[in-house]
Write a protein that holds these residues in place. Sequence first.
Motif, short mmCIF file in Angstrom:
data_model
loop_
_atom_site.label_atom_id
_atom_site.label_comp_id
_atom_site.label_asym_id
_atom_site.label_seq_id
_atom_site.Cartn_x
_atom_site.Cartn_y
_atom_site.Cartn_z
N LEU A 13 0.83 -1.21 0.00
CA LEU A 13 0.00 0.00 0.00
C LEU A 13 0.87 1.26 0.00
O LEU A 13 0.55 2.24 -0.66
CB LEU A 13 -0.94 0.00 1.21
CG LEU A 13 -2.08 -1.02 1.17
CD1 LEU A 13 -2.89 -0.94 2.45
CD2 LEU A 13 -2.98 -0.81 -0.03
N LEU A 14 1.98 1.20 0.77
CA LEU A 14 2.90 2.35 0.78
C LEU A 14 3.53 2.56 -0.58
O LEU A 14 3.71 3.68 -1.04
CB LEU A 14 4.00 2.16 1.83
CG LEU A 14 3.68 2.50 3.28
CD1 LEU A 14 4.94 2.44 4.11
CD2 LEU A 14 3.05 3.89 3.40
N GLN A 15 3.89 1.45 -1.24
CA GLN A 15 4.49 1.54 -2.58
C GLN A 15 3.51 2.16 -3.57
O GLN A 15 3.88 2.99 -4.39
CB GLN A 15 4.94 0.16 -3.06
CG GLN A 15 6.19 -0.34 -2.35
CD GLN A 15 6.42 -1.84 -2.54
OE1 GLN A 15 5.58 -2.54 -3.11
NE2 GLN A 15 7.53 -2.33 -2.04
N ILE A 16 2.23 1.75 -3.45
CA ILE A 16 1.19 2.32 -4.32
C ILE A 16 1.09 3.82 -4.08
O ILE A 16 1.07 4.63 -5.00
CB ILE A 16 -0.18 1.64 -4.06
CG1 ILE A 16 -0.15 0.19 -4.54
CG2 ILE A 16 -1.31 2.41 -4.74
CD1 ILE A 16 -1.34 -0.63 -4.09
N ALA A 17 1.03 4.20 -2.76
CA ALA A 17 0.90 5.62 -2.38
C ALA A 17 2.07 6.43 -2.93
O ALA A 17 1.88 7.51 -3.50
CB ALA A 17 0.82 5.76 -0.87
N ARG A 54 -13.24 2.83 10.79
CA ARG A 54 -12.17 3.74 10.37
C ARG A 54 -10.90 2.96 10.04
O ARG A 54 -10.60 1.96 10.72
CB ARG A 54 -11.87 4.76 11.49
CG ARG A 54 -13.09 5.60 11.86
CD ARG A 54 -12.85 6.49 13.04
NE ARG A 54 -14.11 6.92 13.65
CZ ARG A 54 -14.20 7.64 14.75
NH1 ARG A 54 -13.08 8.03 15.37
NH2 ARG A 54 -15.37 7.99 15.24
N ALA A 55 -10.18 3.45 9.03
CA ALA A 55 -8.92 2.81 8.64
C ALA A 55 -7.80 3.82 8.83
O ALA A 55 -7.96 5.00 8.53
CB ALA A 55 -8.99 2.36 7.19
N ALA A 56 -6.67 3.36 9.35
CA ALA A 56 -5.50 4.23 9.53
C ALA A 56 -4.27 3.51 9.01
O ALA A 56 -3.93 2.42 9.47
CB ALA A 56 -5.33 4.60 11.00
N LEU A 57 -3.62 4.12 8.02
CA LEU A 57 -2.43 3.53 7.42
C LEU A 57 -1.21 4.28 7.92
O LEU A 57 -1.11 5.49 7.75
CB LEU A 57 -2.54 3.63 5.88
CG LEU A 57 -1.40 3.03 5.06
CD1 LEU A 57 -1.33 1.52 5.23
CD2 LEU A 57 -1.59 3.37 3.59
N LEU A 64 -1.56 -1.30 8.82
CA LEU A 64 -2.93 -0.82 8.66
C LEU A 64 -3.77 -1.22 9.88
O LEU A 64 -3.79 -2.38 10.27
CB LEU A 64 -3.57 -1.40 7.40
CG LEU A 64 -4.97 -0.88 7.14
CD1 LEU A 64 -4.92 0.46 6.44
CD2 LEU A 64 -5.79 -1.86 6.35
N ALA A 65 -4.43 -0.24 10.49
CA ALA A 65 -5.33 -0.53 11.63
C ALA A 65 -6.75 -0.28 11.15
O ALA A 65 -7.09 0.81 10.68
CB ALA A 65 -4.99 0.40 12.79
N LEU A 66 -7.58 -1.32 11.27
CA LEU A 66 -9.00 -1.22 10.88
C LEU A 66 -9.80 -1.36 12.17
O LEU A 66 -9.72 -2.37 12.87
CB LEU A 66 -9.33 -2.34 9.90
CG LEU A 66 -10.60 -2.18 9.08
CD1 LEU A 66 -10.52 -0.94 8.21
CD2 LEU A 66 -10.84 -3.41 8.21
N THR A 67 -10.55 -0.32 12.53
CA THR A 67 -11.25 -0.33 13.82
C THR A 67 -12.72 0.07 13.65
O THR A 67 -13.08 0.81 12.74
CB THR A 67 -10.59 0.67 14.79
OG1 THR A 67 -10.46 1.95 14.15
CG2 THR A 67 -9.21 0.20 15.24
#
Length: 391
Positions: A13-17, A54-57, A64-67
């Motif tokens: 995901l970081l590489q995509i960003a 909520r998602a936090a990358l 990645l935290a999905l809460t």
Amino acid sequence: MAVTGVSANRLELLQIANAVAQEKNIDKEIVIEAIEEAIQKGAKSRYGAHHDIRAALDPKTGELALTRHVTIVEDDWQPEDELEEFNDSAMVRLKDALKRDPEAVVGKEYVEELPPFEFGRVQTQMARQVVTGKVREAERANQYEEFKDRVGEIVNGTVKRVEYGNTVVDLGRGEGIMRRNDSIPRELFNIGDRIRTYIYDVRAEAKGPQVMLSRAHPGFMAKLFAQEVPEVYDGVIEIRAAARDAGSRAKMAVLSNDSSIDPVGACVGMRGSRVQAVVAELQGEKIDIIQWNPDEPTFIVNALAPAEVSKVVLDEEADRVEVVVPDEQLSLAIGRRGQNVRLASQLTGWQIDIITETQDSERRQREFAERTTLFQEALDVDEVIAQLLVT
């Protein structure tokens, strides 16, 4: 641009960003926000849209935290508008929360971590749309910021496409449009041609920023002179006014802040070299360079060059001026299809009426006779006394 799944390699995901941020020249934080929003949407479509997910990358580790969040509200909580209602998946009333948690207070949030999950085809499609939309918005904002302070500049670009007489120009970090009436008549461009244009407006519209380009604007000619004449670029010579009939003829009023420098001569250049460079860019447009003068009648006389002027009568209230020219100079003063007087009018800001010396003389004689008759009738005096009174 793929958002494959939340359980994917966390660095993916970081590489995509990073890749999207570099390619589109936007902040990495914006792309990360877009990915977080896309994952939130995907999770809501899986667990239910009524949940507060909520998602936090983490921008450093890619973790990645999905809460899922549940917020404590007042016992008598009321919706702020009629579309809103109590959501028991994201809210809990204080009295119910106190049964399980003695430290419960209004506003406290209960956070539950959700396990990673694979995106299905629908969620992937939705995520891609969210990220693409966010990135496009950021690109538009970037383009507006890039060009909003460049109004009045000449820019180089490449013709991207021509549609219905309008030319779309690739400016490198964005694109601009030159409408048919902003281009020089009979000037044709093909895709891939290099082109110099003038930015005269930048508008923030719903479909994205519109960078308005022109080659017919008087400012384009003035900026070309600034590039060709060092004295104009340095501010020693000022271009006070300019008027153009694009592709045909133009007038430009110049003023020197240094008494030792002739502004007209400096703009014309040695054997006309400087003015010819501008004329070549403007497809052979004939340019009259005149000296600006703070005295309005003198400036108007200069503006009507090459015609000679006998007399100027100003009507300051109506912003009109009557100019008397010798009979043989009439056609020269008016110009072909009224071009000379029209450009002089645009240059000076006065509405110019041109009459010949003969017409002026006839009108004066007629007015003299009318006033003489008026005095004779009103005062009951003979013609000689009446003429003396008129005089």
